[in-house]
Design a protein around this motif. Structure first.
Motif, mmCIF file in Angstrom:
data_model
loop_
_atom_site.group_PDB
_atom_site.id
_atom_site.type_symbol
_atom_site.label_atom_id
_atom_site.label_comp_id
_atom_site.label_asym_id
_atom_site.label_seq_id
_atom_site.Cartn_x
_atom_site.Cartn_y
_atom_site.Cartn_z
ATOM 1 N N PRO A 2 0.828 -1.198 0.000
ATOM 2 C CA PRO A 2 0.000 0.000 0.000
ATOM 3 C C PRO A 2 0.867 1.253 0.000
ATOM 4 N N PRO A 3 0.346 2.352 -0.545
ATOM 5 C CA PRO A 3 1.149 3.576 -0.551
ATOM 6 C C PRO A 3 1.370 4.097 0.859
ATOM 7 N N PRO A 4 2.567 4.654 1.141
ATOM 8 C CA PRO A 4 2.819 5.257 2.445
ATOM 9 C C PRO A 4 1.965 6.501 2.626
ATOM 10 N N THR A 5 1.769 6.898 3.859
ATOM 11 C CA THR A 5 0.970 8.083 4.147
ATOM 12 C C THR A 5 1.755 9.016 5.050
ATOM 13 N N THR A 6 1.337 10.250 5.100
ATOM 14 C CA THR A 6 1.982 11.193 6.006
ATOM 15 C C THR A 6 0.920 12.125 6.584
ATOM 16 N N THR A 7 1.118 12.536 7.814
ATOM 17 C CA THR A 7 0.256 13.523 8.454
ATOM 18 C C THR A 7 1.151 14.543 9.115
ATOM 19 N N ARG A 8 0.564 15.576 9.701
ATOM 20 C CA ARG A 8 1.351 16.627 10.337
ATOM 21 C C ARG A 8 2.238 16.071 11.448
ATOM 22 N N ALA A 9 1.722 15.145 12.217
ATOM 23 C CA ALA A 9 2.445 14.693 13.407
ATOM 24 C C ALA A 9 3.195 13.386 13.211
ATOM 25 N N ARG A 10 3.085 12.796 12.054
ATOM 26 C CA ARG A 10 3.712 11.486 11.915
ATOM 27 C C ARG A 10 3.929 11.179 10.443
ATOM 28 N N CYS A 11 4.904 10.376 10.197
ATOM 29 C CA CYS A 11 5.262 9.959 8.843
ATOM 30 C C CYS A 11 5.256 8.437 8.859
ATOM 31 N N CYS A 12 4.348 7.808 8.148
ATOM 32 C CA CYS A 12 4.171 6.360 8.256
ATOM 33 C C CYS A 12 4.361 5.663 6.915
ATOM 34 N N GLY A 13 4.914 4.468 6.969
ATOM 35 C CA GLY A 13 5.026 3.628 5.793
ATOM 36 C C GLY A 13 4.562 2.231 6.150
ATOM 37 N N THR A 14 4.188 1.456 5.164
ATOM 38 C CA THR A 14 3.768 0.090 5.435
ATOM 39 C C THR A 14 4.631 -0.862 4.629
ATOM 40 N N THR A 15 4.767 -2.061 5.135
ATOM 41 C CA THR A 15 5.564 -3.072 4.459
ATOM 42 C C THR A 15 5.088 -4.444 4.907
ATOM 43 N N THR A 16 5.694 -5.471 4.392
ATOM 44 C CA THR A 16 5.387 -6.835 4.796
ATOM 45 C C THR A 16 6.688 -7.526 5.178
ATOM 46 N N PRO A 17 6.646 -8.650 5.912
ATOM 47 C CA PRO A 17 7.871 -9.338 6.274
ATOM 48 C C PRO A 17 8.692 -9.660 5.038
ATOM 49 N N PRO A 18 10.004 -9.832 5.170
ATOM 50 C CA PRO A 18 10.671 -10.100 6.425
ATOM 51 C C PRO A 18 11.000 -8.869 7.249
ATOM 52 N N SER A 19 10.525 -7.703 6.887
ATOM 53 C CA SER A 19 10.981 -6.496 7.584
ATOM 54 C C SER A 19 10.105 -6.123 8.770
ATOM 55 N N CYS A 20 9.704 -7.084 9.585
ATOM 56 C CA CYS A 20 8.901 -6.697 10.744
ATOM 57 C C CYS A 20 9.279 -7.445 12.015
ATOM 58 N N GLY A 21 10.493 -7.944 12.115
ATOM 59 C CA GLY A 21 10.944 -8.623 13.332
ATOM 60 C C GLY A 21 11.910 -7.768 14.110
ATOM 61 N N ALA A 22 12.400 -8.303 15.220
ATOM 62 C CA ALA A 22 13.336 -7.551 16.063
ATOM 63 C C ALA A 22 14.618 -7.225 15.312
ATOM 64 N N THR A 23 15.113 -8.162 14.526
ATOM 65 C CA THR A 23 16.324 -7.909 13.748
ATOM 66 C C THR A 23 16.088 -6.805 12.750
ATOM 67 N N SER A 24 14.944 -6.833 12.079
ATOM 68 C CA SER A 24 14.673 -5.805 11.081
ATOM 69 C C SER A 24 14.409 -4.456 11.732
ATOM 70 N N ARG A 25 13.908 -4.440 12.962
ATOM 71 C CA ARG A 25 13.716 -3.171 13.678
ATOM 72 C C ARG A 25 15.061 -2.472 13.839
ATOM 73 N N SER A 26 16.057 -3.223 14.260
ATOM 74 C CA SER A 26 17.404 -2.680 14.408
ATOM 75 C C SER A 26 17.983 -2.302 13.048
ATOM 76 N N THR A 27 17.773 -3.157 12.058
ATOM 77 C CA THR A 27 18.267 -2.886 10.711
ATOM 78 C C THR A 27 17.618 -1.633 10.143
ATOM 79 N N CYS A 28 16.318 -1.497 10.339
ATOM 80 C CA CYS A 28 15.601 -0.323 9.843
ATOM 81 C C CYS A 28 16.098 0.949 10.538
ATOM 82 N N ALA A 29 16.318 0.882 11.833
ATOM 83 C CA ALA A 29 16.832 2.043 12.572
ATOM 84 C C ALA A 29 18.201 2.449 12.040
ATOM 85 N N GLY A 30 19.040 1.470 11.736
ATOM 86 C CA GLY A 30 20.347 1.752 11.170
ATOM 87 C C GLY A 30 20.250 2.384 9.793
ATOM 88 N N GLU A 31 19.323 1.888 8.983
ATOM 89 C CA GLU A 31 19.132 2.445 7.641
ATOM 90 C C GLU A 31 18.609 3.877 7.717
#
Length: 107
Positions: A2-31
């Motif tokens: 789905p397309p990402p969305t943005t609002t005044r107070a937050r910037c949100c994106g959506t995705t599907t695994p494998p990018s939703c585990g603890a390892t990917s949380r750290s990987t995403c933060a690094g990216e």
């Protein structure tokens, strides 16, 4: 995806695994930090990245995942560097780096 969305107070994106585990949380933060030109510590001090995920078992027997990843500022909207494009690029880069090992199905 789905397309990402943005609002005044937050910037949100959506995705599907494998990018939703603890390892990917750290990987995403690094990216995110790398793309913002910051250390991970500085990025964490200036913004908050929130993750939500849902797993559904579909009628056809498949497991389907959704993840929502959002930028927030510490108290207010996210900092100016926390753009939707930066978040989207970070999600895609993290998803490409994270793998999930699944055992072979038995007969």
């Amino acid at each position: 995806m789905p397309p990402p969305t943005t609002t005044r107070a937050r910037c949100c994106g959506t995705t599907t695994p494998p990018s939703c585990g603890a390892t990917s949380r750290s990987t995403c933060a690094g990216e995110i930090a790398k793309r913002a030109g910051l250390t991970q510590k500085a990025a964490k001090e200036q913004s908050r990245v929130s993750f939500g995920k849902v797993t559904e078992y579909q009628k056809r027997g498949a497991v389907h995942f959704h993840a929502m990843i959002c930028f927030d500022g510490p108290d207010d909207p996210p900092p100016v560097w926390a753009t939707l494009d930066l978040l989207t690029d970070s999600i895609h880069a993290a998803a490409a780096r994270v793998t999930v090992d699944v055992p072979a199905a038995g007969d």
